[in-house]
Scaffold this motif. Structure first.
Motif, PDB file in Angstrom:
ATOM      1  N   ASP A 510       0.889  -1.309  -0.035  1.00  0.00           N
ATOM      2  CA  ASP A 510      -0.082   0.017  -0.008  1.00  0.00           C
ATOM      3  C   ASP A 510       0.944   1.223  -0.040  1.00  0.00           C
ATOM      4  N   ASN A 511       0.242   2.550  -0.301  1.00  0.00           N
ATOM      5  CA  ASN A 511       0.729   3.593  -0.444  1.00  0.00           C
ATOM      6  C   ASN A 511       2.172   3.755  -1.361  1.00  0.00           C
ATOM      7  N   ALA A 512       1.955   2.808  -2.345  1.00  0.00           N
ATOM      8  CA  ALA A 512       3.275   2.624  -3.313  1.00  0.00           C
ATOM      9  C   ALA A 512       4.870   2.451  -2.499  1.00  0.00           C
ATOM     10  N   ALA A 513       4.423   1.518  -1.519  1.00  0.00           N
ATOM     11  CA  ALA A 513       5.806   1.094  -0.871  1.00  0.00           C
ATOM     12  C   ALA A 513       6.404  -0.026  -1.409  1.00  0.00           C
ATOM     13  N   VAL A 514       7.814  -0.021  -1.595  1.00  0.00           N
ATOM     14  CA  VAL A 514       8.447  -0.874  -1.772  1.00  0.00           C
ATOM     15  C   VAL A 514       9.698  -1.213  -1.075  1.00  0.00           C
ATOM     16  N   TRP A 515      10.105  -2.550  -1.096  1.00  0.00           N
ATOM     17  CA  TRP A 515      11.219  -3.085  -0.119  1.00  0.00           C
ATOM     18  C   TRP A 515      11.954  -4.135  -0.898  1.00  0.00           C
ATOM     19  N   ARG A 516      13.317  -4.013  -0.676  1.00  0.00           N
ATOM     20  CA  ARG A 516      14.105  -5.005  -1.070  1.00  0.00           C
ATOM     21  C   ARG A 516      14.811  -5.918   0.139  1.00  0.00           C
ATOM     22  N   TRP A 517      15.038  -7.093  -0.281  1.00  0.00           N
ATOM     23  CA  TRP A 517      15.539  -8.069   0.451  1.00  0.00           C
ATOM     24  C   TRP A 517      17.077  -8.573  -0.128  1.00  0.00           C
ATOM     25  N   ASP A 518      17.946  -8.505   0.877  1.00  0.00           N
ATOM     26  CA  ASP A 518      19.319  -8.911   0.444  1.00  0.00           C
ATOM     27  C   ASP A 518      19.762 -10.581   0.923  1.00  0.00           C
ATOM     28  N   GLY A 519      18.846 -11.316   1.271  1.00  0.00           N
ATOM     29  CA  GLY A 519      19.302 -12.638   1.732  1.00  0.00           C
ATOM     30  C   GLY A 519      19.339 -12.726   3.211  1.00  0.00           C
ATOM     31  N   GLY A 520      19.344 -11.840   3.899  1.00  0.00           N
ATOM     32  CA  GLY A 520      19.362 -12.023   5.465  1.00  0.00           C
ATOM     33  C   GLY A 520      18.046 -11.947   6.019  1.00  0.00           C
ATOM     34  N   THR A 521      17.826 -11.110   6.935  1.00  0.00           N
ATOM     35  CA  THR A 521      16.557 -11.025   7.671  1.00  0.00           C
ATOM     36  C   THR A 521      16.158  -9.666   7.696  1.00  0.00           C
ATOM     37  N   GLY A 522      16.825  -8.769   6.817  1.00  0.00           N
ATOM     38  CA  GLY A 522      16.280  -7.261   6.794  1.00  0.00           C
ATOM     39  C   GLY A 522      15.801  -6.912   5.415  1.00  0.00           C
TER      40      GLY A 522
END
Length: 615
Positions: A510-522
């Motif tokens: 929602d709200n044009a939110a985007v996340w990236r993941w790098d293989g860990g837990t963050g």
């Protein structure tokens, strides 16, 4: 008779030096007695001139004393500079230059008008200098040797030719030049011209994608003198999309709905590409009110779309029209566009949210209140949908695998249950609850059946949630590993997730939110594309034959300004979105899929399915 004896100097034409008168008797005949006279003609210095005796007597030698340089002084002598009257004209050293001027800087022009008068050169840098010539304007100091009359004027900040004008004949010094670097006009090192004290400023543009071309229209960074360019910058702004390594001037145009060569035209060879990104014209998918929620593509080229109210359609490999397996309360009009007629073996009146297709084109469906279904696309296949015994909540995530002849599908619902579904097992063994968490799943993805990413939001507080599951096929019941989002507690839900590799994934919400993941837990939140608001509803991370696009996240949106485009997040930022070439694109876009060869499929509301390349 009287006899006068006279003595002249040098010759009878010379000065009468002395004379004597004697009386002689010449009356007698025969030999007379001799007589002698004495004349006073002294020439002590032996120079051939008689000394001056006074009273009109004597010669013209003004100094006949042999012991007092008398031989150097006589009327016939040439006057030389020796402080005596060599020619006896009562003048000493007349007509001779006895002025010695000091030339301290040794430039060949002395200072003046003061001088030393003497015949011999004084000790030091003294020199003779013709009368009437200009004296040196500076004879001492650091630059004195460069300043003297007759010297060539050069540009060096001094008056080289002593005309009281500094650097005459050259452009005015001190004027501004290359103002961006604070330059002024100064003399060149060789003094023959005027140059700017600073080279022109060098401008550098960001080159985020590292293709050697800077971002077009970007604000440049100025560098002056020997300042090095900042890392990641170049001296041009030729790149029409600096976040996309698949675009730059001179790059070959390929079929990908992108302007690869920056000539302003997408897919210059559109006919060869087979079409553009636009709405699919097909009778049974374009019916108004049919809201397509999910799209899945198979390795064999099959494309399935499904939606609410039992809507289900298949575009077979090589076909141009979709074939409908939808449920209708009232049969729609028969197609007139060449679409196949309606199949009656539908999967019932259920609201399908998610789907997955195996390599043979068999579709697996998940919907509201825990309903699932399977369809092969065969005209004689009977679809018997049913509710999962493990869930009667909305199924919002599905991902499947075929390993060793066994199909394993993971299903997530809005109550936080992750269920493993094995359709080929006996019914009592088909469904295993992997975990029953305290948050709502809205998206699942995995690259193998032993590791699953799940996203959604907390049941209370509407806080985004990210977890992963390490699943043992023999003992699938597994608690999740909680992940951390940075920043945390973004308002709204996480709606979709896609793994591109074991160390990369994208999630949207929602709200044009985007996340990236790098293989860990963050998970790191990415600032959204400029001017885009509303819900992002679907994401795919590319990993296909278009190698320059690998790792790019393709995103579609469900409302607001997120519609009508395929947004692209690359490792370098937000690239230009793909524009959907259709006036009908301004609807909620719910899901997308990309084939191994780079074809793009998008499912939307109100009978909209979009495809690239579509003729």
């Amino acid at each position: 008779m009287q006899i006068i004896v006279r003595a002249y100097e040098q010759s009878c034409a010379g000065v009468l030096v002395d004379e004597v008168t004697v009386e002689a008797d010449v009356s007698k005949t025969g030999q007379q007695s001799t007589f002698s006279v004495a004349l006073n003609t002294p020439d002590e210095d032996g120079d051939g001139y008689v000394a001056i005796l006074g009273n009109g007597k004597g010669g013209t030698d003004c100094n006949d004393n042999k012991n007092q340089r008398g031989a150097l002084m006589s009327p016939g002598n040439l006057e030389v500079c020796d402080t005596i009257d060599n020619n006896c004209n009562q003048q000493i050293d007349e007509g001779l230059d006895k002025k010695w001027y000091l030339d301290e800087d040794g430039d060949g022009v002395p200072r003046g008008p003061d001088f030393i008068s003497r015949c011999s050169k004084p000790e030091g840098n003294y020199m003779e200098y013709p009368d009437g010539q200009q004296f040196d304007c500076r004879d001492t100091g650091a630059d004195a040797a460069k300043m003297f009359p007759g010297n060539s004027e050069v540009c060096d900040g001094i008056d080289n030719d002593c005309n009281a004008v500094v650097d005459d004949g050259f452009p005015t010094l001190g004027e501004t030049c290359n103002a961006e670097c604070g330059g002024v006009r100064v003399c060149a090192a060789d003094g023959l011209s005027v140059v700017c004290s600073q080279e022109p400023g060098r401008y550098y543009h960001p080159d985020r994608d590292g293709d050697g071309q800077g971002a077009s229209g970007s604000l440049p960074t100025l560098k002056c003198g020997t300042e090095p360019a900042d890392p990641g910058t170049v001296s041009n702004d030729d790149d029409c999309d600096d976040a996309d390594p698949a675009t730059c001037e001179g790059l070959a145009e390929v079929c990908d709905a992108i302007d690869n060569n920056c000539d302003g035209v997408v897919d210059n060879a559109t006919p060869a590409c087979g079409g553009t990104l636009k709405n699919v014209a097909s009778h049974y998918v374009n019916l108004g009110g049919d809201d397509w929620k999910t799209v899945s593509v198979a390795a064999n080229g099959s494309v399935w779309v499904a939606g609410h109210d039992g809507k289900l359609a298949l575009r077979r490999p090589g076909a141009q029209k979709f074939e409908s397996f939808s449920h209708y309360n009232s049969a729609p009009q028969a197609p007139t566009d060449g679409s196949p007629v309606l199949n009656n073996n539908n999967c019932g009146d259920h609201d399908w949210n998610v789907s997955w297709v195996n390599a043979n084109g068999v579709v697996f469906l998940g919907g509201q209140t825990g309903w699932i279904g399977i369809h092969t696309g065969a005209a004689n296949f009977t679809c018997v949908p049913g509710q999962m015994p493990t869930s009667q909540d909305a199924i919002t995530g599905m991902i499947g695998f075929e390993t060793g002849g066994v199909t394993t599908i993971y299903v997530g619902d809005t109550s936080g249950r992750l269920t493993r579904w094995r359709p080929s097992a006996p019914f009592a063994e088909q469904f295993t609850v992997v975990n029953n968490s305290d948050f709502a799943y809205y998206g699942l993805h995995a690259l193998s059946p032993d590791f699953v990413l799940a996203v959604g939001n907390s049941v209370t507080g509407s806080v985004q949630k990210f977890v992963s599951y390490d699943i043992d096929s023999q003992n699938p019941v597994t608690p999740p590993t909680e992940h951390v989002a940075n920043p945390n507690n973004i308002s709204g839900n996480v709606r979709s997730v896609w793994m591109g590799s074991a160390t990369s994934a994208c999630a949207v919400g929602d709200n044009a939110a985007v996340w990236r993941w790098d293989g860990g837990t963050g998970w790191s939140k990415v600032v959204g594309p400029t001017g885009v608001t509303g819900r992002f509803s679907g994401v795919v991370m590319r990993n296909d034959t278009q190698t320059q696009l690998i790792g790019q996240c393709y995103i579609v949106g469900g409302d607001g300004t997120s519609r009508a485009k395929v947004h692209r997040l690359t490792p370098y930022g937000w690239a230009k979105p793909l524009d959907i070439q259709s006036a009908t694109a301004n609807v909620a876009l719910n899901d997308l899929a990309i084939t191994p060869t780079g074809e793009i499929w998008i499912a939307g509301e109100d009978g909209r399915v979009f495809h690239y390349p579509e003729p």
